[in-house]
Design an enzyme around this catalytic site. Structure first.
Site, short mmCIF file in Angstrom:
data_model
loop_
_atom_site.label_atom_id
_atom_site.label_comp_id
_atom_site.label_asym_id
_atom_site.label_seq_id
_atom_site.Cartn_x
_atom_site.Cartn_y
_atom_site.Cartn_z
N CYS A 42 0.85 -1.19 0.00
CA CYS A 42 0.00 0.00 0.00
C CYS A 42 0.88 1.23 0.00
O CYS A 42 1.95 1.20 0.61
CB CYS A 42 -0.91 0.00 1.23
SG CYS A 42 -2.42 -0.93 0.93
N PRO A 43 0.52 2.24 -0.73
CA PRO A 43 -0.79 2.54 -1.28
C PRO A 43 -1.00 2.12 -2.73
O PRO A 43 -1.96 2.57 -3.36
CB PRO A 43 -0.86 4.06 -1.15
CG PRO A 43 0.55 4.48 -1.46
CD PRO A 43 1.41 3.41 -0.82
#
Length: 105
Positions: A42-43
């Site tokens: 992530c992201p």
């Protein structure tokens, strides 16, 4: 070492220790688009979703496959922020999760 009194009142220890069960059957129609973000931190899964959700017609489902634990909180949070419907989460056999999102606009 045991800690006592941590479970909510009225809940048995078995209830407090058991994780939520993933749905065995899909909760809706199959996804029109599957975004494979397995192996990405992530992201990146959120960025991939944000870039590609417009490829899906309004009212249809997009699935994001991710194995980064942060995606379990980030994908539903992104859906709330962007007013998209988080439909359901499934656990993948190979590890990770499939997040199903319905495009609302």
């Amino acid at each position: 070492m045991r800690f006592r009194g941590r479970a909510k009142s009225g809940a048995s220890r078995a209830d407090a220790a058991s994780p939520p069960v993933a749905a065995a059957e899909p909760a809706g129609p199959p996804p029109v688009l599957v975004i494979d973000a397995l192996g990405r931190k992530c992201p990146i899964p959120i960025i991939m979703l944000a870039e590609r959700i417009r490829e899906v017609p309004v009212g249809q489902i997009v699935a994001v496959l991710a194995d980064d634990a942060a995606a379990r909180t980030d994908v539903p949070a992104w859906c709330r922020m962007k007013s998209q419907d988080f439909v359901w989460e499934e656990t993948l056999q190979q590890g990770g999760w499939g997040f199903h999102i319905r495009r609302t606009y």
